[in-house]
Design a protein around this motif. Structure first.
Motif: not given
Length: 396
Positions: A344-348
């Motif tokens: 999620g951190l990467r996608r955000a």
């Protein structure tokens, strides 16, 4: 560059469109551009940012499963025209330009190059379909159309004709970045915390689905806490709850941006049980940017935000049993939650304003350069196409 942004909804009432315009304006101001925002207000004594001009008091109107606060009429028209005349804008960026409020009136009055962003997913809108013959002459003034998602793009295609580029809502991911601080919402393995953000009395936000799943969750993990942030009538909802669920649920009401960030950073699992009417999923991006693992209903807009990897888990819309089962599965599997948090951190980061605002500026520059050409020509230039390419689902 002198940029004029127009918001159709009351600027002093929290909402996704209002936050999008606020953040876009402040991003461009911080980079040396002159930005003015025109919007109605709910409270004429509201403390508005210096870049915001009020075009009158808003009135509530039911729209797309929610209540929109809009303004219309001769007084608003006069204020819109005066703002445009005094602004001397290089480009005018209208949000929800066919909503009967300030944006539509600015479209009627505009002489500047116009960019329009469509936020709403409302494929079956009979009102938009009926109004199409009246709106078409005005919408032909729009030189570039932006949609925040495929769902919003579909609404444009169905009701207005033509196409739109997809540029999603943006998030300042640095503001949400996890900091490891312990808050009153921080959970433990024995007492995990579920978080929900949204209007609690708006059925499409799905809080009733999550509350209905809580007895099953509490049967398995009795100390689970549910923290609910968002405006609405708490007493009415709380009075109908199972006593165990009421005891396990903390209703915060409307929260500050600081508390919202803190809650998302603290949650063991962010749950988005929305049932429909969503064209994007900004709260999913915020939760991912804060490091919270995400569980959402499988609305198309939410699935698109999570990507093909995916960066979160989903359950069928409205399926209480599936929601409860997936919550328990994730609460019992800290390694899986950690994996989803990292994804999620990467996608955000794909939705950070550095990326999103850069694509919006590319539209502005190309529209200004092609102001004397036909409305569709700027959108067909290879240079703009390459600058606006958005990662396909699964790409980050």
């Amino acid at each position: 560059m002198r940029i004029g942004l127009v918001c159709p909804y009351a600027f002093d009432v929290p909402g996704g469109v209002q936050f999008h315009i606020r953040d876009l304006a402040e991003y461009f101001i911080a980079r040396g551009h002159e930005v003015g925002v025109l919007a109605p207000v709910d409270d004429l004594d509201a403390d508005l940012p210096a870049y915001v001009t009020s075009c009158g008091r808003a009135v509530p109107v039911r729209y797309n499963g929610s209540v929109a606060r809009l303004t219309f009429g001769p007084v608003t028209s006069s204020r819109v025209s005066r703002w445009l005349e005094e602004g001397g804008f290089d480009v005018l960026h209208l949000h929800e330009p066919v909503t009967p409020s300030a944006s539509l009136m600015a479209l009627w009055a505009s002489t500047e190059p116009v960019v329009a962003t469509f936020h709403t997913s409302n494929i079956r809108s009979r009102a938009m379909h009926a109004a199409n013959p009246l709106l078409r002459p005005s919408t032909e003034k729009i030189r570039a159309r932006i949609a925040v998602s495929e769902e919003a793009r579909g609404t444009v295609r169905r009701h207005l004709g033509g196409d739109a580029y997809i540029i999603p809502n943006g998030v300042d991911t640095r503001r949400f970045a996890p900091d490891g601080a312990v808050t009153r919402w921080s959970g433990t393995p024995e007492r995990p915390v579920l978080a929900f953000l949204g209007r609690i009395d708006e059925p499409r936000k799905g809080l009733q689905v999550l509350l209905a799943a809580m007895p099953t969750i509490l049967d398995a993990i009795p100390a689970t806490r549910l923290v609910v942030a968002g405006p609405g009538e708490v007493a009415e909802i709380a009075s109908r709850l199972d006593p165990r669920v009421r005891s396990a649920t903390e209703f915060l009401g409307a929260v500050s941006e600081e508390d919202k960030v803190a809650l998302l950073r603290s949650a063991d699992l962010y749950v988005a049980p929305h049932t429909g009417g969503e064209s994007f999923g900004i709260v999913l991006v915020e939760a991912m940017a804060a490091g919270a693992p995400v569980l959402s209903s499988d609305l198309e807009a939410f699935v698109a935000v999570l990507g093909d990897s995916p960066s979160g888990r989903t359950f069928p819309v409205g399926d209480i049993g599936s929601l409860a089962g997936t919550v328990l599965e994730l609460l019992r599997d800290p390694a899986e939650r950690e994996r989803l948090s990292a994804l999620g951190l990467r996608r955000a980061r794909s939705f950070d304003w550095d990326v999103v605002a850069g694509r919006v500026m590319a539209v502005y520059e190309t529209v200004i350069e092609g102001a004397d050409n036909s409305p569709v020509e700027p959108m067909l230039r290879a240079g703009l196409l390459s600058r606006l390419r958005w990662p396909m689902r699964g790409e980050v």
